[in-house]
Scaffold this motif. Structure first.
Motif, PDB file in Angstrom:
ATOM      1  N   ILE A 121       0.855  -1.191   0.000  1.00  0.00           N
ATOM      2  CA  ILE A 121       0.000   0.000   0.000  1.00  0.00           C
ATOM      3  C   ILE A 121       0.890   1.240   0.000  1.00  0.00           C
ATOM      4  O   ILE A 121       1.801   1.367   0.826  1.00  0.00           O
ATOM      5  CB  ILE A 121      -0.944  -0.002   1.215  1.00  0.00           C
ATOM      6  CG1 ILE A 121      -1.873  -1.222   1.136  1.00  0.00           C
ATOM      7  CG2 ILE A 121      -1.754   1.285   1.274  1.00  0.00           C
ATOM      8  CD1 ILE A 121      -2.768  -1.401   2.335  1.00  0.00           C
ATOM      9  N   THR A 122       0.628   2.138  -0.938  1.00  0.00           N
ATOM     10  CA  THR A 122       1.431   3.348  -1.099  1.00  0.00           C
ATOM     11  C   THR A 122       0.532   4.571  -1.004  1.00  0.00           C
ATOM     12  O   THR A 122      -0.544   4.606  -1.612  1.00  0.00           O
ATOM     13  CB  THR A 122       2.145   3.350  -2.466  1.00  0.00           C
ATOM     14  OG1 THR A 122       2.930   2.167  -2.590  1.00  0.00           O
ATOM     15  CG2 THR A 122       3.030   4.572  -2.621  1.00  0.00           C
ATOM     16  N   LYS A 123       0.966   5.568  -0.242  1.00  0.00           N
ATOM     17  CA  LYS A 123       0.224   6.831  -0.206  1.00  0.00           C
ATOM     18  C   LYS A 123       0.658   7.671  -1.403  1.00  0.00           C
ATOM     19  O   LYS A 123       1.821   8.040  -1.537  1.00  0.00           O
ATOM     20  CB  LYS A 123       0.484   7.591   1.094  1.00  0.00           C
ATOM     21  CG  LYS A 123      -0.347   8.872   1.210  1.00  0.00           C
ATOM     22  CD  LYS A 123      -0.195   9.545   2.563  1.00  0.00           C
ATOM     23  CE  LYS A 123      -1.046  10.816   2.639  1.00  0.00           C
ATOM     24  NZ  LYS A 123      -0.935  11.495   3.950  1.00  0.00           N
ATOM     25  N   LEU A 124      -0.296   7.970  -2.276  1.00  0.00           N
ATOM     26  CA  LEU A 124       0.003   8.706  -3.498  1.00  0.00           C
ATOM     27  C   LEU A 124      -0.170  10.208  -3.345  1.00  0.00           C
ATOM     28  O   LEU A 124       0.534  10.997  -3.981  1.00  0.00           O
ATOM     29  CB  LEU A 124      -0.899   8.218  -4.635  1.00  0.00           C
ATOM     30  CG  LEU A 124      -0.769   6.753  -5.053  1.00  0.00           C
ATOM     31  CD1 LEU A 124      -1.773   6.443  -6.154  1.00  0.00           C
ATOM     32  CD2 LEU A 124       0.648   6.443  -5.520  1.00  0.00           C
ATOM     33  N   ASP A 125      -1.139  10.613  -2.520  1.00  0.00           N
ATOM     34  CA  ASP A 125      -1.451  12.034  -2.423  1.00  0.00           C
ATOM     35  C   ASP A 125      -2.249  12.272  -1.151  1.00  0.00           C
ATOM     36  O   ASP A 125      -2.766  11.332  -0.528  1.00  0.00           O
ATOM     37  CB  ASP A 125      -2.259  12.465  -3.655  1.00  0.00           C
ATOM     38  CG  ASP A 125      -2.314  13.979  -3.826  1.00  0.00           C
ATOM     39  OD1 ASP A 125      -1.550  14.681  -3.126  1.00  0.00           O
ATOM     40  OD2 ASP A 125      -3.126  14.449  -4.641  1.00  0.00           O
ATOM     41  N   GLY A 126      -2.360  13.529  -0.768  1.00  0.00           N
ATOM     42  CA  GLY A 126      -3.153  13.892   0.392  1.00  0.00           C
ATOM     43  C   GLY A 126      -3.365  15.385   0.443  1.00  0.00           C
ATOM     44  O   GLY A 126      -2.578  16.166  -0.107  1.00  0.00           O
ATOM     45  N   SER A 127      -4.452  15.798   1.066  1.00  0.00           N
ATOM     46  CA  SER A 127      -4.718  17.229   1.214  1.00  0.00           C
ATOM     47  C   SER A 127      -3.743  17.828   2.229  1.00  0.00           C
ATOM     48  O   SER A 127      -3.100  17.114   3.004  1.00  0.00           O
ATOM     49  CB  SER A 127      -6.158  17.451   1.673  1.00  0.00           C
ATOM     50  OG  SER A 127      -6.407  16.747   2.875  1.00  0.00           O
ATOM     51  N   ARG A 128      -3.658  19.140   2.234  1.00  0.00           N
ATOM     52  CA  ARG A 128      -2.702  19.800   3.128  1.00  0.00           C
ATOM     53  C   ARG A 128      -3.064  19.576   4.588  1.00  0.00           C
ATOM     54  O   ARG A 128      -2.195  19.413   5.445  1.00  0.00           O
ATOM     55  CB  ARG A 128      -2.657  21.293   2.811  1.00  0.00           C
ATOM     56  CG  ARG A 128      -1.588  22.043   3.579  1.00  0.00           C
ATOM     57  CD  ARG A 128      -1.472  23.468   3.092  1.00  0.00           C
ATOM     58  NE  ARG A 128      -0.429  24.188   3.802  1.00  0.00           N
ATOM     59  CZ  ARG A 128      -0.118  25.457   3.608  1.00  0.00           C
ATOM     60  NH1 ARG A 128      -0.790  26.162   2.681  1.00  0.00           N
ATOM     61  NH2 ARG A 128       0.835  26.042   4.292  1.00  0.00           N
TER      62      ARG A 128
END
Length: 660
Positions: free
Chosen positions: A86-93
Motif C-alpha cells: 500500500i502506497t500513499k500517493l497524495d493527500g490534502s494539506r
C-alpha cells in the motif's frame, strides 16, 4: 530528509496501529446484480464506482473525511500467500488521516483480519509504502477497507497485490530427454469449465469431480439459458426448453450435438475421451460480460459470482486446479516437458488458455501485471481479441452481431477503437501499440501465440513479429478452411477462417491448426496423396475429413478443435434419425443418410458417436475412429498430442528458422 514510515505493533497475526484504534473488516459479502454490472461498464471498476469495488492489482482509491471504502476480491486466491503493498500517493494539506484494514474471507464466510494500520493526514508520507505478506489465504478473498478518520481532508492510496513467484519471472522448465513421441491426439479448444462463465447462468451441468447423477441431472427448462424474463423472444436459442430437460439418467434430451445450453464436458465424459486416446487438451477459460449481464437481468445467475470477464477466468482456473488436485489422471502443465512427462505417466496433459472479450482491461489494473499474474497462475496462452475489439487488436468479423458488439463496446470504453469502414468482411483494425507490446512480452515468457479470432490485419502484424523472432510458432486454436466453406457459411464466418495466406503463417512457424468439429457442410476435396473420402453426408465426419485432408496436404500440423461448451453446435452423425443433418433439405438429407449404408460395428463409444454425432467430449475418439474407417490417413491428427508438444518445444529452440 528521509521520510518516516509508520511504526505498527503486530499481535497474533493482526496488525494494530500504534494509536490503539481497532477497526473492523466491514461487510465482505458481495451480491452482484444488474446495478453492479452497469457500474462496471460505466466506471470500469474505477474510483467513482458506487458501492464496494473489486480488488484487483495496482488499484488506486481516494478516501475523504469520515467516509469508508470497501475493496474486495471477487475471486478467491489460488495460492497460499500474497503480498499486499500500500502506497500513499497524495493527500490534502490538512486532514486526511486514514486507517487501512486488510482481511480475508473464507468460503464459509469466516473473516480474518491480517493487518491494520493508520496513516497520518496532510502531505506527510506521500510516496511511502507499507507491505505485508498474507499467509494461509488459499481459497479466501482478500479485502481492503479504508476509513477516513479526520473531520476534513482526503488521501489517495495505491493498493498492489503481488504474487510471491510472479512479477514477470520466466518459468524455468525441467528439460528431460524422451526417446519416444507421446501417443494420442489433442483437442486444442475446449471450454471445460464454462458452467462457471456467464455468471453461471447459461450452461447447465457441472465439469467438476463427482458422479453423473450430480453433474448432469435434469434442469427444469427455465432456470438457465432463458432470456424471456427480459421480454426477449428472438428464437429458440434464448427461450425456455421445458421439453428438453433430461440429462441423467436417460440422456433423452442432452447432451446433444445441436444443443448449446447443457454440459458437454463432465468429468466422466472427459475421462472416457482420455481412456480412448485424448492425451492433450487446451482448456480455454471463457466469458463474455454482455452475456453475463443478460443472465443477471434475467434472474438466471449465481449472484455470488462477479460477471467481469477476468474474474470468470480466475474462478475457472481455481476450479480446474481443484480438479487436478482431486484426480490422478488430469494434470495442468506449464511447459512441453511437463506435458511429455504427464502423458507418459498416463495422464491427460491440460494447457490453460484464455478466451474472453474484455481481455485484461483497465478495470482489472495494469495489463502487464495481469499478464504476469495469469502466467504465474499457469496460463500459457491468451487470445488478444475474441468476439469484439480490444485495447490490443481488432477482432475478426463474423456474424454481423459481433460487429455491432464492437461498436457498442467502444461507446463505453474510450480505450477501444471501432472502425466503421472496410469491405464488410475484414475488420480494418489491426494490432495496436499495446497489442504489439503484449505479443512481445508473451514471447519473452515463452507463451503460446494463438491467432484465432484476430482480424486479418492483426494476423499479418503478429506474423511479422513472429518472423522477426526467428519464426516464433503461431497456432490457431479453432478455425475452418476458407476455400472449402460453402457460400452460405462464408457469408456468416467472414474473416473468422483460415485462408491459404494465414495457413502459411502457421506452417512456416511450425505451429498447429485446430480444426473445428462443427456442423458445416464442406466442398469436396481430392487430396494429393491420400485416398479421397466421398463427401456425401453434410456436416458429418465426411465433411470434416475434407478440410482435414486439405490442411494435411499443405504440411501443417493439425489437431481437433471441438469448442465444446462454446455456444456453438457440433458435428451431426452419419446414422440414425439426425444423420447428415446439415443437408440443404429433408429430401437431400434422407438420400445422404441412405447412402451411408449400414452402421459399422465397433466399440460402444463409436456406436454412440454414429448415432449421436459429437454430443459430448467422450465421443471425440469416435470421430477419429470413423475417419480411419472412411479410409483417411489420420497420422497427422491422430498423433496431434506429439505435434502440439513439438510446436511448444520449438518456442524454446533458439536456433529455429523458417520451415520451408
Amino acid at each position: 530528509m528521509k521520510k518516516k514510515v509508520l511504526q505498527c505493533t503486530f499481535i497474533a497475526g493482526i496488525s494494530i496501529s500504534s494509536t490503539g484504534f481497532a477497526a473492523s473488516c466491514g461487510d465482505t459479502d458481495v451480491i452482484y446484480n444488474l446495478f453492479d454490472m452497469a457500474n462496471e461498464e460505466i466506471f470500469h471498476n474505477g474510483e467513482g464506482t458506487p458501492g464496494p469495488r473489486r480488488l484487483v492489482t495496482e488499484q488506486t482509491s481516494n478516501i475523504i473525511s469520515f467516509s469508508t471504502k470497501r475493496i474486495i476480491q471477487a475471486t478467491a486466491s489460488d495460492i497460499n500467500s500474497l503480498d499486499v503493498k500500500i502506497t500513499k500517493l497524495d493527500g490534502s494539506r490538512f486532514g486526511g488521516k486514514t486507517t487501512l484494514v486488510v482481511c480475508s474471507t473464507a468460503e464459509n464466510g469466516a473473516v480474518t483480519k491480517h493487518w491494520e494500520f493508520s496513516v497520518r493526514g496532510g502531505r506527510r508520507y506521500i510516496g511511502d509504502s507499507w507491505s505485508r505478506r498474507l499467509t494461509n489465504i488459499k481459497n479466501q478473498k482478500v479485502s481492503v477497507r479504508l476509513l477516513g478518520n479526520s473531520p476534513t481532508g482526503r488521501a489517495r492510496f495505491k493498493i498492489d497485490l503481488i504474487r510471491p513467484t510472479g512479477e514477470g519471472r520466466v518459468w524455468q522448465p525441467i528439460k528431460t530427454t524422451h526417446s519416444q513421441p507421446v501417443p494420442g491426439f489433442a483437442d486444442v479448444h475446449v471450454h471445460q469449465a464454462a458452467s462457471l462463465a456467464f455468471s453461471a447462468g447459461w450452461y447447465w451441468g457441472d465439469h467438476s469431480v463427482g458422479p453423473l447423477n450430480a453433474r448432469a441431472h435434469a434442469c427444469d427448462g427455465y432456470n438457465h439459458a432463458n432470456l424471456t424474463p427480459l421480454g426477449i423472444e428472438v428464437n429458440e436459442l434464448v427461450a425456455p426448453h421445458p421439453d428438453k430437460i433430461y440429462g441423467y439418467p436417460t440422456f433423452n434430451d442432452w447432451p446433444k450435438w445441436s444443443d448449446i445450453k447443457h454440459q458437454q464436458v463432465t468429468e466422466q465424459w472427459l475421462k472416457q475421451a482420455h481412456d480412448n486416446g485424448l492425451n492433450l487438451m487446451v482448456a480455454s477459460l471463457v466469458n463474455n460480460q454482455w452475456v453475463s449481464a443478460a443472465m443477471i437481468a434475467s434472474g438466471n445467475h449465481n449472484n455470488k459470482l462477479s460477471p467481469a470477464d477476468m474474474e470468470a477466468v480466475k474462478r475457472q482456473i481455481n476450479s480446474l486446479k481443484k480438479m487436478a488436485e482431486q484426480s490422478n489422471w488430469y494434470e495442468i502443465v506449464r511447459d512441453p516437458w511437463e506435458a511429455r512427462r504427464a502423458i507418459e505417466a498416463g495422464k491427460l496433459a491440460v494447457v490453460l488458455a484464455v478466451e474472453a472479450s474484455d481481455i485484461m482491461s483497465r478495470s482489472d489494473g495494469s495489463w502487464l501485471q495481469q499478464l504476469h499474474d495469469f502466467y504465474d497462475m499457469g496460463v500459457r496462452s491468451i487470445q488478444i481479441a475474441h468476439q469484439s475489439n480490444t485495447i490490443f487488436a481488432g477482432a475478426a468479423y463474423h456474424r454481423d452481431v459481433m460487429k455491432v458488439n464492437s461498436q457498442i463496446k467502444s461507446w463505453f470504453d474510450r480505450d477501444i477503437d471501432y472502425a466503421s469502414g472496410g469491405n464488410g468482411v475484414n475488420n480494418p483494425l489491426g494490432l495496436t501499440n499495446e497489442g504489439s507490446a503484449l505479443i512481445s512480452e508473451m514471447m519473452r515468457l515463452n507463451m503460446l501465440i494463438d491467432i484465432a479470432h484476430l482480424s486479418l490485419n492483426t494476423q499479418r502484424s503478429v506474423y511479422q513479429l513472429a518472423k522477426a523472432k526467428q519464426y516464433y510458432p503461431l497456432f490457431n486454436s479453432h478455425t475452418r478452411i476458407d476455400n472449402l466453406l460453402l457460400p452460405e457459411d462464408k457469408e456468416v464466418l467472414k474473416e473468422h477462417v483460415t485462408t491459404d495466406e494465414t495457413l502459411e503463417y502457421v506452417r512456416q512457424t511450425g505451429g498447429v491448426l485446430g480444426l473445428r468439429t462443427g456442423e458445416e457442410g464442406m466442398k469436396s476435396y481430392t487430396p494429393f496423396s491420400d485416398a479421397a473420402v466421398t463427401n456425401n453426408c453434410d456436416g458429418s465426419s465426411r465433411s470434416f475429413t475434407q478440410f482435414y485432408q486439405y490442411a494435411n496436404d499443405r504440411n501443417v500440423k493439425v489437431a481437433f478443435a471441438s469448442d465444446f461448451n462454446g455456444f456453438i453446435t457440433q458435428m451431426p452423425p452419419r446414422f440414425g434419425a439426425e444423420a447428415c443433418a446439415s443437408a440443404v433439405d429433408e429430401s437431400q438429407r434422407q438420400q445422404q443418410a441412405t447412402a451411408q449404408g449400414s452402421m459399422p460395428a465397433g466399440p460402444s463409444w463409436y456406436t454412440e458417436f454414429n448415432r449421436k454425432g459429437l454430443a459430448h467430449i467422450g465421443l471425440l475418439p469416435g470421430l477419429l475412429h470413423d475417419m480411419n474407417n472412411l479410409g483417411a490417413d489420420t497420422n497427422n491428427i491422430g498423433n496431434s498430442a506429439e505435434g502440439f508438444v513439438q510446436m511448444w518445444e520449438r518456442i524454446y529452440d533458439t536456433s529455429r528458422t523458417k520451415i520451408n
